[in-house]
Design an enzyme around this catalytic site. Structure first.
Site, PDB file in Angstrom:
ATOM      1  N   SER A 109       0.833  -1.196   0.000  1.00 16.99           N
ATOM      2  CA  SER A 109       0.000   0.000   0.000  1.00 16.99           C
ATOM      3  C   SER A 109       0.871   1.251   0.000  1.00 16.99           C
ATOM      4  CB  SER A 109      -0.893   0.004   1.245  1.00 16.99           C
ATOM      5  OG  SER A 109      -1.551   1.248   1.387  1.00 16.99           O
ATOM      6  N   TYR A 132      -2.332   5.747  -5.340  1.00 18.70           N
ATOM      7  CA  TYR A 132      -3.416   6.720  -5.483  1.00 18.70           C
ATOM      8  C   TYR A 132      -2.883   7.907  -6.260  1.00 18.70           C
ATOM      9  CZ  TYR A 132      -5.792   4.211  -1.714  1.00 18.70           C
ATOM     10  OH  TYR A 132      -6.390   3.246  -0.960  1.00 18.70           O
ATOM     11  N   THR A 158      -5.350   2.310  -7.793  1.00 19.58           N
ATOM     12  CA  THR A 158      -6.687   2.263  -7.203  1.00 19.58           C
ATOM     13  C   THR A 158      -7.562   3.316  -7.867  1.00 19.58           C
ATOM     14  OG1 THR A 158      -5.941   1.388  -5.085  1.00 19.58           O
ATOM     15  CG2 THR A 158      -8.017   2.582  -5.089  1.00 19.58           C
ATOM     16  N   LYS A 233      -7.238  -1.278 -10.158  1.00 21.92           N
ATOM     17  CA  LYS A 233      -7.832  -1.916  -8.984  1.00 21.92           C
ATOM     18  C   LYS A 233      -9.093  -1.165  -8.573  1.00 21.92           C
ATOM     19  CE  LYS A 233      -6.772  -3.105  -4.174  1.00 21.92           C
ATOM     20  NZ  LYS A 233      -7.820  -2.252  -3.578  1.00 21.92           N
ATOM     21  N   HIS A 257     -12.878  -2.455  -2.799  1.00 22.63           N
ATOM     22  CA  HIS A 257     -12.077  -1.800  -1.762  1.00 22.63           C
ATOM     23  C   HIS A 257     -12.368  -2.390  -0.383  1.00 22.63           C
ATOM     24  CE1 HIS A 257      -9.512   1.958  -1.656  1.00 22.63           C
ATOM     25  NE2 HIS A 257      -9.528   1.614  -0.390  1.00 22.63           N
ATOM     26  N   ASP A 288     -10.022  -9.467  -5.966  1.00 15.89           N
ATOM     27  CA  ASP A 288      -9.811  -9.043  -4.579  1.00 15.89           C
ATOM     28  C   ASP A 288     -11.036  -9.537  -3.818  1.00 15.89           C
ATOM     29  OD1 ASP A 288      -9.671  -7.783  -2.140  1.00 15.89           O
ATOM     30  OD2 ASP A 288      -9.263  -5.789  -2.934  1.00 15.89           O
TER      31      ASP A 288
END
Length: 295
Positions: A109, A132, A158, A233, A257, A288
């Site tokens: 992350s 991000y 993302t 994602k 998410h 995911d």
């Protein structure tokens, strides 16, 4: 329950609730708004049943898979999860070592409490970096360059977070990153308009200015600043899958998410089929599962 008595993954959650501060546990465990999708992420799996076949030679089983040209021991990877040192002092470093021992890929992350360099120092394994995009595009560019230098092999962009989901547990708990921890990937970056007097300001800075104008045209911008393959994602529909293929991305991660963004969207396992059909084998599609949490 003692750690050496654990027999399945779900039991970790009970231990975590017992050991972690309420604010930290709720951050990891909760979803957005009514948490319908959070429950559905898990319930949907229970509605999918096996059709077992018998009298098949299973004396030799091969679970290996290939992801973006990289061979892994099984078709299971570790999704990005933020701020892991809130749960354990070794945080993402322990997760990196576990991924290595299991022969699979970890995605780090951008909100990690260990830096890309620190994770890279645990060994020369295949790792992806979750990204991000902020209003200050220079921040995203710096993060990408930093991940490249650290040897990361792909960017997991993302795309479902133009704004943060309404996570009511975090609101009630007034969630904040504990003062002894830092979002390590933002250390040393040029963060314009940022008062750098405290680590909490860094957390506030990166939480606030997501680029709400970021759109399909900007995928091309990201492709111009990195040669790494880009995975999207946060895709849940056939329509977006077809656009993603046209945009030339390297793959799709079907994700809601961890049910922490938009509530009342399908469980990821329910969205998987339409995304795979729309991709038509032109790009790989990953799931995911959403049962354990994104950041």
């Amino acid at each position: 329950m003692k750690m050496d008595m654990i027999t399945n993954v779900n039991e970790y959650e009970a231990i975590a609730k017992e050991k972690l501060p309420k604010m930290v546990y709720d951050y990891y465990a909760s979803g957005a708004e009514d948490q319908w999708t959070l429950k559905e992420n898990q319930n949907a799996f229970s509605r999918i049943l096996f059709r077992p076949r018998i009298l098949v030679d299973v004396s030799k089983i091969d679970l290996t898979a290939t992801v973006l040209g990289f061979k892994i021991s099984m078709p299971i990877m570790i999704a990005p999860t933020a701020m892991q040192k809130m749960a354990h002092p070794e945080g993402e470093l322990a997760t990196a070592r576990a991924a290595s021992a299991a022969g699979t890929i970890m995605t780090l992350s951008s909100w990690a409490t260990s830096s890309v360099e620190e994770v890279a120092s645990t060994g020369p394994d295949i790792r992806f970096f979750q990204l991000y995009v902020f209003k200050d595009r220079n921040v995203a560019a710096q993060l990408v360059r930093r991940a490249e230098r650290a040897g990361f092999k792909a960017i997991a962009l993302t795309v479902d977070t133009p704004i943060l989901g309404r996570r009511e547990a975090d609101i009630k708990n007034r969630f904040a990153l504990p003062s002894h921890l830092v979002l390590k990937n933002f250390e040393g970056l040029d963060l314009r308009k940022l008062d750098k007097t405290s680590d909490s300001n860094v957390a506030s800075y990166v939480a606030g200015p997501f680029d709400q104008s970021f759109n399909w045209k900007d995928i091309q911008w990201l492709q111009t600043i990195t040669s790494l393959p880009i995975l999207l994602k946060g895709v849940l529909t056939a329509e977006d899958t077809r656009i993603a293929v046209q945009a030339g991305v390297a793959g799709i991660i079907v994700s809601n998410h961890g049910a922490r963004q938009l509530d009342y969207v399908p469980a990821t396992i329910m969205a998987l089929e339409e995304v795979v059909k729309a991709a038509q084998g032109r790009i790989p599609v990953f799931l995911d599962g959403g049962i354990r949490r994104d950041w």
